[in-house]
Design a protein around this motif. Structure first.
Motif, PDB file in Angstrom:
ATOM      1  N   ASN B  99      38.407  35.126  38.430  1.00  0.00           N
ATOM      2  CA  ASN B  99      37.362  35.098  39.450  1.00  0.00           C
ATOM      3  C   ASN B  99      37.694  34.182  40.615  1.00  0.00           C
ATOM      4  O   ASN B  99      37.146  34.321  41.700  1.00  0.00           O
ATOM      5  CB  ASN B  99      36.034  34.652  38.832  1.00  0.00           C
ATOM      6  N   LYS B 117      31.611  30.115  45.450  1.00  0.00           N
ATOM      7  CA  LYS B 117      31.897  31.502  45.796  1.00  0.00           C
ATOM      8  C   LYS B 117      31.749  32.414  44.569  1.00  0.00           C
ATOM      9  O   LYS B 117      31.205  33.511  44.661  1.00  0.00           O
ATOM     10  CB  LYS B 117      33.325  31.596  46.331  1.00  0.00           C
ATOM     11  N   ARG B 121      29.009  35.469  44.215  1.00  0.00           N
ATOM     12  CA  ARG B 121      29.378  36.856  43.874  1.00  0.00           C
ATOM     13  C   ARG B 121      28.631  37.357  42.641  1.00  0.00           C
ATOM     14  O   ARG B 121      28.188  38.486  42.600  1.00  0.00           O
ATOM     15  CB  ARG B 121      30.875  36.955  43.617  1.00  0.00           C
TER      16      ARG B 121
END
Lengths: 262, 126
Positions: B99, B117, B121
């Motif tokens: 990821n 981040k 997501r």
């Protein structure tokens, strides 16, 4: 050394050249027994030359192996008389020392950070609390009792600030001193580096001589190409700039990932 | 939010642990390679995995693949924090379903950014 080894061959080559001219002369005048004699001489010279060459090579191979064993792996007799330790195991001990020293320094530094952070936070908290009341004082918004409290609290705070500053100062000093590991480990690594270069030189020499033995004896080795497996990892990249396969920064990694749809 | 930190160097684990604590993640567990990390993950309480690549025993990429292959674990977000910076390796990690990827030496800002981040997501995908 290549000159020594090559000289026999060069001599043999000029002998062949001269012999060939002589051989032609003999054949041209029809002296076939003379020609045969020259062919025999050449054949003998070829034998001798190879014999000498192999002799030289054997000797230098032997020397190279001996140098390698003695100079690189020789026993380091320490003060305690332990002669089981070779320079290689010594180097490995030294590198372990580097791992231990860097680890100790990193932990000591983090200990100091861990003990400093709460001090700084507490100082900040107390200062903020005092400032609230201080601004009320400026606005003449304090009762006489509150004023007396503030008076005492300021005194407590000042001595706490003094104490904290001393603690922080000493922690910072410890962190500073701890950086001495760079010097210590740097020296050790430089020594190990010297040893590796030394061993490498000897090995290159050994390989060069062994290669000549192969070329004369006609032995061919199967070369195995070993590719390092990415799965096992490579460790930190050294000389990143010269390796197009290695990315130089987090930005480049991010660019690559975003090009992959991340 | 319970985070598992996997690195063979205890100092690096400590650095990551401290940085995570500063970011507000105080609940962390540690493992020193993939082999010791997997049983902890299978214990079922880990919400986020931070792993190094280069470790003895089971490496980080192998751990990542093992996590993605496990029906119960495959949705755990994985952040790789590693000194491995070869193009092929980063592509391999991406293909294995990482990821986020942070290269050492890294900054607190970089770590924070990548973690945020990843959560953004995950939230967007919900």
């Amino acid at each position: 050394m290549s000159n020594v080894l090559g000289s026999g061959l060069v001599e043999f080559e000029s002998l062949v050249k001269d012999g060939a001219v002589e051989l032609l002369n003999h054949i041209e005048v029809g002296d076939f027994s003379g020609a045969i004699k020259i062919i025999q001489e050449l054949s003998e010279a070829r034998h001798n030359s190879f014999y000498n060459e192999v002799g030289c090579l054997t000797r230098s191979l032997h020397d190279a192996i001996r140098d390698f064993q003695i100079d690189s792996m020789d026993l380091v007799v320490g003060e305690d008389g332990h002669d089981s330790a070779t320079k290689i195991t010594d180097a490995s001990d030294r590198l372990n020392y580097v791992i231990e020293t860097t680890s100790a320094a990193a932990n000591k530094t983090m200990d100091m950070v861990d003990s400093s952070v709460p001090v700084a936070s507490e100082l900040q908290n107390q200062a903020r609390e005092l400032r609230k009341d201080w601004s009320r004082l400026i606005q003449r918004d304090l009762t006489p009792q509150e004023f007396r409290d503030l008076y005492k609290r300021i005194d407590v705070f000042l001595s706490y600030a003094d104490e904290s500053a001393t603690t922080l100062h000493s922690n910072l000093n410890t962190i500073l001193l701890e950086q001495g590991y760079q010097d210590l480990t740097g020296q050790v690594i430089a020594r190990v580096n010297d040893l590796i270069r030394d061993v490498e030189d000897k090995l290159v020499h050994l390989v060069a001589v062994a290669g000549r033995v192969d070329s004369i004896s006609g032995i061919k080795h199967q070369e195995k190409k070993s590719e390092h497996d990415d799965t096992r990892g490579h460790g930190p990249a050294i000389n990143k700039q010269n390796n197009p396969e290695v990315l130089n920064s987090q930005d480049e990694v991010d660019d690559l990932l975003s090009s992959l749809g991340f | 939010m319970k985070i598992l930190i996997v690195d063979d160097f205890s100092t690096m684990r400590r650095i990551i642990k401290n940085l995570l604590r500063d970011l507000g993640f105080t609940n962390t567990v540690e493992a020193d390679d993939g082999t010791t990390a997997l049983p902890i993950l299978q214990g079922g309480t880990i919400d986020f995995l931070v792993t190094d690549w280069n470790m003895p025993g089971m490496t980080g990429i192998e751990l990542l693949r093992a996590v993605r292959a496990d029906e119960k674990l495959k949705s755990i977000p994985v952040l790789m924090v590693t000194a491995e910076a070869k193009r092929d390796q980063i592509i391999a990690a991406a293909q294995a379903g990482v990821n986020g990827y942070v290269v050492k030496p890294f900054t607190a800002v970089a770590l924070k950014e990548k973690i945020e981040k990843i959560f953004e997501r995950i939230d967007a995908a919900k």
